[in-house]
Design a protein around this motif. Structure first.
Motif, PDB file in Angstrom:
ATOM      1  N   LEU A  32      88.019 -12.076  50.098  1.00  0.00           N
ATOM      2  CA  LEU A  32      87.853 -11.625  51.474  1.00  0.00           C
ATOM      3  C   LEU A  32      89.179 -11.143  52.055  1.00  0.00           C
ATOM      4  CD1 LEU A  32      86.081 -11.353  54.001  1.00  0.00           C
ATOM      5  CD2 LEU A  32      86.612 -13.728  54.533  1.00  0.00           C
ATOM      6  N   SER A  33      90.258 -11.850  51.732  1.00  0.00           N
ATOM      7  CA  SER A  33      91.569 -11.465  52.226  1.00  0.00           C
ATOM      8  C   SER A  33      91.991 -10.106  51.690  1.00  0.00           C
ATOM      9  CB  SER A  33      92.609 -12.530  51.845  1.00  0.00           C
ATOM     10  OG  SER A  33      93.865 -12.221  52.391  1.00  0.00           O
ATOM     11  N   GLY A  36      90.224  -7.452  53.535  1.00  0.00           N
ATOM     12  CA  GLY A  36      90.887  -7.259  54.820  1.00  0.00           C
ATOM     13  C   GLY A  36      92.150  -6.434  54.692  1.00  0.00           C
ATOM     14  N   ASP A  93      98.793 -17.392  55.946  1.00  0.00           N
ATOM     15  CA  ASP A  93      97.581 -16.744  56.445  1.00  0.00           C
ATOM     16  C   ASP A  93      97.528 -16.768  57.974  1.00  0.00           C
ATOM     17  OD1 ASP A  93      96.334 -15.730  54.217  1.00  0.00           O
ATOM     18  OD2 ASP A  93      95.152 -17.524  53.814  1.00  0.00           O
ATOM     19  N   GLY A 165      86.674  -1.970  49.965  1.00  0.00           N
ATOM     20  CA  GLY A 165      87.374  -2.113  51.234  1.00  0.00           C
ATOM     21  C   GLY A 165      87.702  -0.796  51.921  1.00  0.00           C
ATOM     22  N   VAL A 184      89.872  -6.429  61.802  1.00  0.00           N
ATOM     23  CA  VAL A 184      89.126  -7.037  60.692  1.00  0.00           C
ATOM     24  C   VAL A 184      90.089  -7.697  59.714  1.00  0.00           C
ATOM     25  CG1 VAL A 184      87.663  -6.535  58.694  1.00  0.00           C
ATOM     26  CG2 VAL A 184      87.160  -5.481  60.901  1.00  0.00           C
ATOM     27  N   ASP A 185      91.215  -7.044  59.428  1.00  0.00           N
ATOM     28  CA  ASP A 185      92.218  -7.631  58.539  1.00  0.00           C
ATOM     29  C   ASP A 185      92.724  -8.945  59.113  1.00  0.00           C
ATOM     30  OD1 ASP A 185      93.924  -7.830  56.360  1.00  0.00           O
ATOM     31  OD2 ASP A 185      95.515  -6.665  57.315  1.00  0.00           O
ATOM     32  N   SER A 188      90.210 -11.677  58.638  1.00  0.00           N
ATOM     33  CA  SER A 188      90.097 -12.116  57.240  1.00  0.00           C
ATOM     34  C   SER A 188      91.143 -13.171  56.898  1.00  0.00           C
ATOM     35  CB  SER A 188      90.225 -10.913  56.303  1.00  0.00           C
ATOM     36  OG  SER A 188      91.560 -10.442  56.220  1.00  0.00           O
ATOM     37  N   VAL A 191      89.893 -16.526  58.301  1.00  0.00           N
ATOM     38  CA  VAL A 191      88.855 -17.110  57.449  1.00  0.00           C
ATOM     39  C   VAL A 191      89.466 -17.672  56.170  1.00  0.00           C
ATOM     40  CG1 VAL A 191      86.752 -16.627  56.149  1.00  0.00           C
ATOM     41  CG2 VAL A 191      87.088 -15.595  58.400  1.00  0.00           C
ATOM     42  N   SER A 192      90.425 -16.942  55.595  1.00  0.00           N
ATOM     43  CA  SER A 192      91.079 -17.426  54.378  1.00  0.00           C
ATOM     44  C   SER A 192      91.783 -18.752  54.625  1.00  0.00           C
ATOM     45  CB  SER A 192      92.080 -16.377  53.878  1.00  0.00           C
ATOM     46  OG  SER A 192      92.810 -16.857  52.768  1.00  0.00           O
TER      47      SER A 192
END
Length: 446
Positions: A32-33, A36, A93, A165, A184-185, A188, A191-192
């Protein structure tokens, strides 16, 4: 930790990564990262171009960000080996979440180019610290006989994210604007960080017992970085790999530019052809990353690494003279697939044979040394292509890559199972591949 001898079947090894919850969470978070990151890769140039219309401004910004990453990379390994790696991953992160979130917040009131010159270098510096920590974390997350497989899966999904992506980023930027894609990045990374907080690392993630016992007494940054260089130099396989990969990086860093120049200038193709070629190339990276563990298990390290570099040389030699988009795409996929195979083998071996308390410094030293000449090589190759054409330049570079593979056959890199070799002369005693003896002392700095 179980050792892979090359004789046992895959089913007889440690538990499958597919059933490893902690690796699964880590894998999902990093995928996911990467997705992003690919949003920012598209969105940041668009922000600059929309605000200034200047490609030169984006080049200057990229240069500033790259310089920050290289500067931090020299000492990132020292920091990683001093601190708790799990907490460091989460902190990196969260730092990037804050940095990238500033861009859409400020852009809501109007473009501010100066902010990018502050945020992007800082974010790239934090990203370099994260990358070094990430290498050490994989070692603490999976058993030694699964390191290559774990790296292959992580690299495969990173390559796939590199295809998906940018497509999603382009759609979002066209719909809501590039600032939204940067947002969005930022999300991400949040979330990471949340996912990493639920990951239970099986190996050591904090400073080693010896380092903790020494208390506040530590060597200088320079001496600690030199410890990583020293271990690379004393280990015969890592020393040879560092030299060989320095040559390989010098010859290949400019390949993307050569491919684009060949497609646009020599063949008169449009941007769509460029995108197609690199999308197919990314699929080659995915395939190579998924197959590397099985290939290395069957053929051994030396044959896998050397064979991968040899095929890279053959593919590179042919790219410059290929006359069709399909041919260039197939050769690019072959090249990138074999880069994935050889690169994953190299990274996995470092993780397997390096004592845990040195892994950050060794990783940092390895990257710093073998990438140091690569920008010069990219400049030389692209200049030569402008002057002499892509065909002769690709042929010469490919031949040199093939020669690099041949030279590897006369070095310790040719070993089938270098991860099972004895301890490094003058270094700590190892109890297995990548395992520091429970009672060994810190590696000497001399």
């Amino acid at each position: 930790m179980p050792q892979l001898t090359g004789d046992e079947p895959l089913s007889g090894r440690s538990r499958s990564l597919s059933r490893d919850r902690d690796f699964g969470v880590f894998w999902a978070a990093q995928t996911l990262s990467v997705v992003g990151d690919s949003f920012a890769l598209i969105a940041l140039p668009l922000l600059v171009l929309h605000a200034t219309g200047s490609v030169a401004q984006m080049g200057l910004l990229t240069g500033a960000a790259g310089a920050a990453a290289v500067g931090v990379g020299v000492f990132a390994g020292v920091v990683v080996d001093r601190l708790d790696r799990r907490k460091l991953l989460i902190a990196c992160d969260l730092a990037r979440l804050v940095l990238y979130a500033l861009i859409p917040l400020v852009w809501a009131f109007g473009p501010q180019i100066w902010l990018l010159y502050v945020v992007l270098p800082l974010a790239e510096a934090v990203g370099m610290l994260f990358s070094v920590t990430y290498v050490t974390a994989v070692r603490a997350l999976v058993p030694g006989d699964r390191i290559t497989e774990a790296n292959g899966r992580l690299n495969a999904t990173a390559a796939a994210a590199g295809v998906v992506g940018p497509l999603l980023a382009g759609v979002l930027a066209a719909w809501l604007g590039p600032a939204a894609a940067v947002a969005v990045d930022a999300v991400s990374f949040g979330v990471s960080a949340a996912c990493l907080s639920f990951v239970r690392f099986k190996g050591r993630t904090g400073p080693s017992g010896d380092a903790a016992a020494q208390g506040p007494r530590r060597e200088s940054m320079g001496k600690e970085f030199a410890a990583g260089v020293s271990f690379l130099w004393r280990h015969p396989v890592l020393r040879s790999l560092t030299v060989l990969l320095s040559v390989f990086s010098f010859l290949t860093l400019g390949l993307n530019d050569l491919i684009i120049y060949h497609l646009k200038h020599d063949l008169g193709q449009g941007d769509g052809a460029v995108g197609t070629v690199f999308a197919v190339g990314a699929l080659g990276t995915v395939v190579g990353a998924l197959l590397v563990a099985r290939i290395r298990h069957r053929l051994g390290f030396g044959a896998t690494w050397t064979g991968g570099v040899a095929v890279c040389g053959l593919a590179l030699a042919a790219i410059g003279s290929a006359g069709s988009v399909a041919g260039i795409a197939a050769l690019t996929a072959a090249f990138l697939g074999c880069v994935s195979v050889s690169g994953t083998c190299s990274m996995s071996l470092r993780q397997e044979v390096t004592p845990d308390h040195l892994l950050g410094r060794v990783t940092s030293a390895f990257w710093t040394i073998h990438y140091s000449a690569a920008p010069i090589g990219a400049a030389v190759l692209t200049w030569a292509a402008q002057r002499y054409g892509t065909g002769p330049v690709c042929l010469a570079a490919g031949a040199c890559c093939l020669l690099t593979a041949v030279l590897a056959l006369f070095t310790p890199v040719r070993a089938r199972r270098p991860e099972q070799a004895g301890p490094v002369a003058g270094g700590p005693v190892l109890s297995g591949p990548g395992q520091e003896s429970a009672r060994s002392g810190s590696c000497r700095d001399d």
